[in-house]
Design a protein around this motif. Structure first.
Motif, PDB file in Angstrom:
ATOM      1  N   VAL A   1      52.882  34.670  36.776  1.00  0.00           N
ATOM      2  CA  VAL A   1      51.685  34.939  37.572  1.00  0.00           C
ATOM      3  C   VAL A   1      51.005  36.239  37.149  1.00  0.00           C
ATOM      4  O   VAL A   1      49.776  36.324  37.065  1.00  0.00           O
ATOM      5  N   MET A   2      51.801  37.262  36.856  1.00  0.00           N
ATOM      6  CA  MET A   2      51.244  38.591  36.631  1.00  0.00           C
ATOM      7  C   MET A   2      50.808  38.843  35.187  1.00  0.00           C
ATOM      8  O   MET A   2      49.909  39.652  34.953  1.00  0.00           O
ATOM      9  N   PHE A   3      51.430  38.166  34.222  1.00  0.00           N
ATOM     10  CA  PHE A   3      51.064  38.436  32.832  1.00  0.00           C
ATOM     11  C   PHE A   3      49.601  38.110  32.543  1.00  0.00           C
ATOM     12  O   PHE A   3      48.901  38.933  31.916  1.00  0.00           O
ATOM     13  N   PRO A   4      49.069  36.948  32.960  1.00  0.00           N
ATOM     14  CA  PRO A   4      47.635  36.695  32.691  1.00  0.00           C
ATOM     15  C   PRO A   4      46.719  37.734  33.330  1.00  0.00           C
ATOM     16  O   PRO A   4      45.707  38.116  32.740  1.00  0.00           O
ATOM     17  N   ARG A   5      47.084  38.205  34.541  1.00  0.00           N
ATOM     18  CA  ARG A   5      46.280  39.254  35.180  1.00  0.00           C
ATOM     19  C   ARG A   5      46.292  40.528  34.334  1.00  0.00           C
ATOM     20  O   ARG A   5      45.263  41.178  34.151  1.00  0.00           O
ATOM     21  N   ALA A   6      47.483  40.887  33.862  1.00  0.00           N
ATOM     22  CA  ALA A   6      47.611  42.112  33.073  1.00  0.00           C
ATOM     23  C   ALA A   6      46.819  42.005  31.775  1.00  0.00           C
ATOM     24  O   ALA A   6      46.136  42.956  31.369  1.00  0.00           O
ATOM     25  N   TRP A   7      46.893  40.861  31.128  1.00  0.00           N
ATOM     26  CA  TRP A   7      46.186  40.683  29.860  1.00  0.00           C
ATOM     27  C   TRP A   7      44.674  40.749  30.067  1.00  0.00           C
ATOM     28  O   TRP A   7      43.968  41.416  29.320  1.00  0.00           O
ATOM     29  N   LYS A   8      44.194  40.069  31.108  1.00  0.00           N
ATOM     30  CA  LYS A   8      42.764  40.088  31.408  1.00  0.00           C
ATOM     31  C   LYS A   8      42.309  41.490  31.795  1.00  0.00           C
ATOM     32  O   LYS A   8      41.249  41.959  31.365  1.00  0.00           O
ATOM     33  N   GLY A   9      43.118  42.178  32.615  1.00  0.00           N
ATOM     34  CA  GLY A   9      42.770  43.531  33.019  1.00  0.00           C
ATOM     35  C   GLY A   9      42.776  44.500  31.854  1.00  0.00           C
ATOM     36  O   GLY A   9      41.948  45.421  31.786  1.00  0.00           O
ATOM     37  N   HIS A  10      43.702  44.308  30.911  1.00  0.00           N
ATOM     38  CA  HIS A  10      43.766  45.159  29.718  1.00  0.00           C
ATOM     39  C   HIS A  10      42.492  45.019  28.890  1.00  0.00           C
ATOM     40  O   HIS A  10      41.937  46.021  28.422  1.00  0.00           O
ATOM     41  N   GLN A  11      42.028  43.782  28.744  1.00  0.00           N
ATOM     42  CA  GLN A  11      40.775  43.558  28.008  1.00  0.00           C
ATOM     43  C   GLN A  11      39.595  44.182  28.751  1.00  0.00           C
ATOM     44  O   GLN A  11      38.691  44.741  28.137  1.00  0.00           O
ATOM     45  N   TRP A  12      39.618  44.118  30.090  1.00  0.00           N
ATOM     46  CA  TRP A  12      38.543  44.705  30.899  1.00  0.00           C
ATOM     47  C   TRP A  12      38.477  46.214  30.699  1.00  0.00           C
ATOM     48  O   TRP A  12      37.387  46.791  30.581  1.00  0.00           O
ATOM     49  N   TYR A  13      39.636  46.878  30.675  1.00  0.00           N
ATOM     50  CA  TYR A  13      39.663  48.324  30.450  1.00  0.00           C
ATOM     51  C   TYR A  13      38.997  48.674  29.120  1.00  0.00           C
ATOM     52  O   TYR A  13      38.220  49.630  29.031  1.00  0.00           O
TER      53      TYR A  13
END
Length: 247
Positions: A216-228
């Motif tokens: 659940v959390m890995f896709p959020r982290a990956w998307k958030g990393h790209q957003w940063y």
């Protein structure tokens, strides 16, 4: 998710685990002793400590939370209720009693507990770094003439620094994974990864919880990393998304 919704969706987890653990649905024998010298009760207490922090302590530390769709709250409630029931049922089950018999004498048990403690401490530490960004933005907003709503929203975002933020964008996620990996290591035998069927047959609820957290959390982290990287042109290039030095 607003503060009240956050409290509700986190509080159902300890309530559901406590209900399942006390009702002991998979055993017809006497209930396990409710003492910290009993390994399953000790592990249930660790779970309760995590979620009581999430449901009661964390909202007191949070200056504000952005609201989101009710579907997010309902899906989180469903996950937490299901997970709490599964873990409570497992920890009270004969299978857990057998595996955890003599657990206090095993080094792997205490290694898992130590990893759980480090993960919880790291989670709180890195959440505090993010909360300080919000607190500072709120304090600046009070110290000047009221800016437009869009500007106030933008001020909540900044590049976090300190701790594992030196290496990854989402250390709070990484620490939570460490926490529940340690919990699973202490609470249940590792599942077999020889095949999907073997995994389904051997994966106890603590391992299913850990793997569900990662999924659940890995896709959020990956998307958030790209957003940063998109929002902050000077975002540190050496930072990985969620696993130091790797990913």
């Amino acid at each position: 998710v607003g503060i009240k919704s956050w409290i509700f969706m986190e509080l159902v987890a300890p309530i559901s685990l406590t209900y399942a653990f006390l009702n002991n649905p998979l055993s017809t024998g006497p209930h396990p002793p409710l003492t910290l010298t009993h390994p399953p009760t000790f592990l249930a207490t660790l779970y309760l400590l995590h979620y009581l922090n999430r449901a009661l302590v964390s909202p007191l530390r949070t200056p504000s939370r952005s609201k989101s769709h009710i579907g997010v709250t309902l899906s989180a409630v469903g996950f937490n209720v299901t997970n709490g029931m599964l873990l409570g049922t497992y920890l009270a089950s004969p299978a857990a009693q057998d595996f955890l018999s003599g657990a206090f004498a095993r080094s792997t048990f205490w290694f898992g507990v130590a990893l759980w403690g480090l993960g919880l401490a790291g989670n709180i530490l890195h959440d505090e770094i993010l909360l300080n960004i919000r607190r500072n933005a709120k304090a600046k907003g009070k110290a000047r003439a009221s800016p437009p709503p869009t500007q106030r929203k933008q001020e909540h975002y900044a590049v976090p620094h300190g701790g594992l933020y030196r290496f990854i964008s989402y250390p709070n996620y990484f620490c939570e994974w460490c926490e529940w990996f340690g919990f699973a290591l202490a609470a249940a035998p590792p599942p077999s990864f020889a095949s999907l069927g073997a995994f389904v047959a051997t994966a106890a609820p603590p391992w299913l919880f850990f793997l569900a957290e990662v999924a659940v959390m890995f896709p959020r982290a990956w998307k958030g990393h790209q957003w940063y990287h998109e929002k902050f042109p000077d975002y540190p290039k050496e930072r990985k998304a969620v696993i130091p030095f790797l990913l």
